[in-house]
Design a protein around this motif. Structure first.
Motif, PDB file in Angstrom:
ATOM      1  N   ALA A 110      18.070  20.599  -1.170  1.00 21.18           N
ATOM      2  CA  ALA A 110      17.882  19.457  -0.273  1.00 21.18           C
ATOM      3  C   ALA A 110      18.417  18.167  -0.892  1.00 21.18           C
ATOM      4  O   ALA A 110      19.126  17.386  -0.239  1.00 21.18           O
ATOM      5  CB  ALA A 110      16.401  19.308   0.064  1.00 21.18           C
ATOM      6  N   GLU A 111      18.088  17.956  -2.169  1.00 21.18           N
ATOM      7  CA  GLU A 111      18.553  16.747  -2.868  1.00 21.18           C
ATOM      8  C   GLU A 111      20.078  16.738  -2.967  1.00 21.18           C
ATOM      9  O   GLU A 111      20.717  15.703  -2.758  1.00 21.18           O
ATOM     10  CB  GLU A 111      17.934  16.689  -4.262  1.00 21.18           C
ATOM     11  CG  GLU A 111      18.304  15.442  -5.057  1.00 21.18           C
ATOM     12  CD  GLU A 111      17.675  15.429  -6.437  1.00 21.18           C
ATOM     13  OE1 GLU A 111      18.078  14.592  -7.263  1.00 21.18           O
ATOM     14  OE2 GLU A 111      16.782  16.264  -6.692  1.00 21.18           O
ATOM     15  N   ASN A 112      20.657  17.877  -3.294  1.00 19.58           N
ATOM     16  CA  ASN A 112      22.108  17.987  -3.416  1.00 19.58           C
ATOM     17  C   ASN A 112      22.805  17.683  -2.099  1.00 19.58           C
ATOM     18  O   ASN A 112      23.914  17.142  -2.078  1.00 19.58           O
ATOM     19  CB  ASN A 112      22.472  19.399  -3.890  1.00 19.58           C
ATOM     20  CG  ASN A 112      23.954  19.583  -4.120  1.00 19.58           C
ATOM     21  OD1 ASN A 112      24.517  19.044  -5.068  1.00 19.58           O
ATOM     22  ND2 ASN A 112      24.605  20.359  -3.254  1.00 19.58           N
ATOM     23  N   ALA A 113      22.135  18.028  -0.986  1.00 25.94           N
ATOM     24  CA  ALA A 113      22.713  17.826   0.347  1.00 25.94           C
ATOM     25  C   ALA A 113      22.291  16.504   0.981  1.00 25.94           C
ATOM     26  O   ALA A 113      22.730  16.178   2.089  1.00 25.94           O
ATOM     27  CB  ALA A 113      22.300  18.976   1.254  1.00 25.94           C
ATOM     28  N   ASN A 114      21.416  15.739   0.271  1.00 19.97           N
ATOM     29  CA  ASN A 114      20.882  14.492   0.820  1.00 19.97           C
ATOM     30  C   ASN A 114      20.141  14.753   2.138  1.00 19.97           C
ATOM     31  O   ASN A 114      20.298  14.025   3.118  1.00 19.97           O
ATOM     32  CB  ASN A 114      21.991  13.458   1.016  1.00 19.97           C
ATOM     33  CG  ASN A 114      21.447  12.049   1.181  1.00 19.97           C
ATOM     34  OD1 ASN A 114      20.352  11.727   0.690  1.00 19.97           O
ATOM     35  ND2 ASN A 114      22.181  11.200   1.886  1.00 19.97           N
ATOM     36  N   LEU A 115      19.337  15.826   2.117  1.00 18.71           N
ATOM     37  CA  LEU A 115      18.560  16.217   3.287  1.00 18.71           C
ATOM     38  C   LEU A 115      17.111  16.434   2.876  1.00 18.71           C
ATOM     39  O   LEU A 115      16.795  16.520   1.693  1.00 18.71           O
ATOM     40  CB  LEU A 115      19.101  17.519   3.885  1.00 18.71           C
ATOM     41  CG  LEU A 115      20.529  17.526   4.440  1.00 18.71           C
ATOM     42  CD1 LEU A 115      20.973  18.962   4.710  1.00 18.71           C
ATOM     43  CD2 LEU A 115      20.623  16.693   5.718  1.00 18.71           C
ATOM     44  N   SER A 116      16.230  16.574   3.861  1.00 17.53           N
ATOM     45  CA  SER A 116      14.853  16.944   3.572  1.00 17.53           C
ATOM     46  C   SER A 116      14.763  18.466   3.483  1.00 17.53           C
ATOM     47  O   SER A 116      15.661  19.194   3.951  1.00 17.53           O
ATOM     48  CB  SER A 116      13.921  16.449   4.681  1.00 17.53           C
ATOM     49  OG  SER A 116      14.165  17.158   5.887  1.00 17.53           O
ATOM     50  N   VAL A 117      13.677  18.955   2.888  1.00 17.68           N
ATOM     51  CA  VAL A 117      13.472  20.401   2.797  1.00 17.68           C
ATOM     52  C   VAL A 117      13.389  21.012   4.194  1.00 17.68           C
ATOM     53  O   VAL A 117      13.962  22.078   4.451  1.00 17.68           O
ATOM     54  CB  VAL A 117      12.188  20.717   1.991  1.00 17.68           C
ATOM     55  CG1 VAL A 117      11.803  22.188   2.152  1.00 17.68           C
ATOM     56  CG2 VAL A 117      12.394  20.391   0.520  1.00 17.68           C
ATOM     57  N   ASP A 118      12.703  20.345   5.102  1.00 18.90           N
ATOM     58  CA  ASP A 118      12.597  20.857   6.479  1.00 18.90           C
ATOM     59  C   ASP A 118      13.969  20.969   7.134  1.00 18.90           C
ATOM     60  O   ASP A 118      14.232  21.916   7.888  1.00 18.90           O
ATOM     61  CB  ASP A 118      11.698  19.953   7.319  1.00 18.90           C
ATOM     62  CG  ASP A 118      10.217  20.130   6.975  1.00 18.90           C
ATOM     63  OD1 ASP A 118       9.879  21.152   6.339  1.00 18.90           O
ATOM     64  OD2 ASP A 118       9.421  19.251   7.338  1.00 18.90           O
ATOM     65  N   GLU A 119      14.853  20.003   6.853  1.00 17.41           N
ATOM     66  CA  GLU A 119      16.203  20.057   7.423  1.00 17.41           C
ATOM     67  C   GLU A 119      16.993  21.226   6.850  1.00 17.41           C
ATOM     68  O   GLU A 119      17.733  21.904   7.578  1.00 17.41           O
ATOM     69  CB  GLU A 119      16.930  18.734   7.154  1.00 17.41           C
ATOM     70  CG  GLU A 119      16.430  17.588   8.008  1.00 17.41           C
ATOM     71  CD  GLU A 119      17.044  16.249   7.603  1.00 17.41           C
ATOM     72  OE1 GLU A 119      17.346  15.441   8.507  1.00 17.41           O
ATOM     73  OE2 GLU A 119      17.208  16.002   6.378  1.00 17.41           O
ATOM     74  N   VAL A 120      16.812  21.491   5.547  1.00 19.92           N
ATOM     75  CA  VAL A 120      17.494  22.635   4.926  1.00 19.92           C
ATOM     76  C   VAL A 120      17.037  23.932   5.578  1.00 19.92           C
ATOM     77  O   VAL A 120      17.847  24.808   5.908  1.00 19.92           O
ATOM     78  CB  VAL A 120      17.215  22.675   3.407  1.00 19.92           C
ATOM     79  CG1 VAL A 120      17.711  23.997   2.809  1.00 19.92           C
ATOM     80  CG2 VAL A 120      17.898  21.506   2.712  1.00 19.92           C
ATOM     81  N   ILE A 121      15.726  24.068   5.783  1.00 22.95           N
ATOM     82  CA  ILE A 121      15.185  25.277   6.421  1.00 22.95           C
ATOM     83  C   ILE A 121      15.730  25.428   7.834  1.00 22.95           C
ATOM     84  O   ILE A 121      16.146  26.529   8.239  1.00 22.95           O
ATOM     85  CB  ILE A 121      13.647  25.223   6.450  1.00 22.95           C
ATOM     86  CG1 ILE A 121      13.094  25.257   5.021  1.00 22.95           C
ATOM     87  CG2 ILE A 121      13.079  26.373   7.277  1.00 22.95           C
ATOM     88  CD1 ILE A 121      11.599  25.010   4.935  1.00 22.95           C
ATOM     89  N   LYS A 122      15.752  24.348   8.574  1.00 19.94           N
ATOM     90  CA  LYS A 122      16.247  24.395   9.955  1.00 19.94           C
ATOM     91  C   LYS A 122      17.717  24.794   9.993  1.00 19.94           C
ATOM     92  O   LYS A 122      18.139  25.604  10.830  1.00 19.94           O
ATOM     93  CB  LYS A 122      16.050  23.031  10.622  1.00 19.94           C
ATOM     94  CG  LYS A 122      16.450  23.006  12.097  1.00 19.94           C
ATOM     95  CD  LYS A 122      16.153  21.648  12.724  1.00 19.94           C
ATOM     96  CE  LYS A 122      16.539  21.640  14.203  1.00 19.94           C
ATOM     97  NZ  LYS A 122      16.257  20.310  14.826  1.00 19.94           N
ATOM     98  N   ILE A 123      18.514  24.248   9.084  1.00 20.85           N
ATOM     99  CA  ILE A 123      19.948  24.563   9.049  1.00 20.85           C
ATOM    100  C   ILE A 123      20.165  26.007   8.619  1.00 20.85           C
ATOM    101  O   ILE A 123      20.924  26.749   9.245  1.00 20.85           O
ATOM    102  CB  ILE A 123      20.680  23.598   8.084  1.00 20.85           C
ATOM    103  CG1 ILE A 123      20.698  22.182   8.666  1.00 20.85           C
ATOM    104  CG2 ILE A 123      22.114  24.075   7.832  1.00 20.85           C
ATOM    105  CD1 ILE A 123      21.163  21.118   7.678  1.00 20.85           C
ATOM    106  N   HIS A 124      19.469  26.421   7.553  1.00 22.10           N
ATOM    107  CA  HIS A 124      19.677  27.781   7.030  1.00 22.10           C
ATOM    108  C   HIS A 124      19.244  28.843   8.042  1.00 22.10           C
ATOM    109  O   HIS A 124      19.911  29.868   8.195  1.00 22.10           O
ATOM    110  CB  HIS A 124      18.911  27.966   5.714  1.00 22.10           C
ATOM    111  CG  HIS A 124      19.207  29.264   5.036  1.00 22.10           C
ATOM    112  ND1 HIS A 124      18.395  30.374   5.184  1.00 22.10           N
ATOM    113  CD2 HIS A 124      20.228  29.645   4.230  1.00 22.10           C
ATOM    114  CE1 HIS A 124      18.897  31.377   4.487  1.00 22.10           C
ATOM    115  NE2 HIS A 124      20.008  30.964   3.899  1.00 22.10           N
TER     116      HIS A 124
END
Length: 248
Positions: A110-124
């Motif tokens: 998430a940090e590497n992508a400048n996103l929140s953890v929830d956003e990473v989960i939603k995208i993945h």
């Protein structure tokens, strides 16, 4: 994709059928068609068929069939394959608990992508991933289609122990560890499913050409599914869907 397929020797009892030098869905579709055709033909002398990103390795018995005969058979199969691939594919849902001790690297992703953890989960979990190939151990999936926003480099130092069922990211790929092993992928979650089970036939329920959909679950759901898996009462969601209904 090559204009003309290459046939390469691999020792005295194997042949490589090489379709191109890039990772493309078009190449993978041709590979899947040839593999399916080979399995249907049940050609005497062929011992094993191993599809990869851009080629097929065919092991054969040179006593029963020669290299030249193999090449002619493979050329014929490729010519007979039509470009109008099947409109239906297998979609397998993988229940996945993201984060915490089950996905210890998700905060870094998430940090590497400048996103929140929830956003990473939603995208993945919002993409259906094509299974390009299986390796480096039984049941390990190499999946294509990872969203560019969550592309993440491998760990600088690989872990000595990764739990079976772990879901990870390495550069522009995502995949799952079927067995406990060392590894250098960034771990973002884990599935309670047994991705490799030597008591079953076949021991791996995923195959090249399938699509994988990750379904986020809670800790309570994870524990319940894990119990059902142990009792062999959990029914894995494997269904035929139209390509147009995939989330790619």
């Amino acid at each position: 994709m090559y204009d003309k397929i290459k046939f390469l020797t691999a020792g005295d009892s194997a042949i490589v059928m090489e379709f191109g030098n890039t990772i493309e869905k078009k190449i993978n579709a041709k590979i899947s068609a040839v593999v399916e055709n080979l399995k249907e033909k049940k050609i005497d002398g062929i011992l094993d068929i191993l599809p990869t990103y851009r080629s097929i390795l065919i092991n054969y018995d040179p006593v029963k069939i020669s290299y030249g005969e193999m090449v002619e058979i493979l050329k014929g199969l490729n010519k007979s394959n039509k470009d109008n691939k099947s409109d239906e594919v297998r979609l397998i849902e993988i229940p996945t608990l993201y984060g915490r001790e089950y996905g210890p690297d998700i905060e870094f992703v998430a940090e590497n992508a400048n996103l929140s953890v929830d956003e990473v989960i939603k995208i993945h979990s919002g993409t259906d991933y094509l299974v390009y190939m299986m390796g480096f151990m039984p049941g390990f999936t190499y999946l294509g289609g990872l969203d560019e926003r969550i592309v993440t480099p491998r760990l600088k130092s690989p872990r000595l122990k990764i739990e079976a069922g772990s879901v990870g990211i390495a550069a522009n790929q995502t995949g799952m560890y079927p067995l406990e092993s060392p590894g250098g992928w960034q771990l973002i979650g884990r599935t309670p499913l047994k991705l490799y089970d030597d008591t079953k036939e076949p021991p791996v329920f995923i195959q090249a050409g399938d699509y994988i959909r990750y379904v986020p679950i809670t800790k309570e759901e994870y524990d319940e599914i894990e119990k059902e898996v142990e009792k062999d009462s959990y029914k894995i969601s494997i269904k035929k869907v139209k390509r147009g209904d995939l989330h790619e």
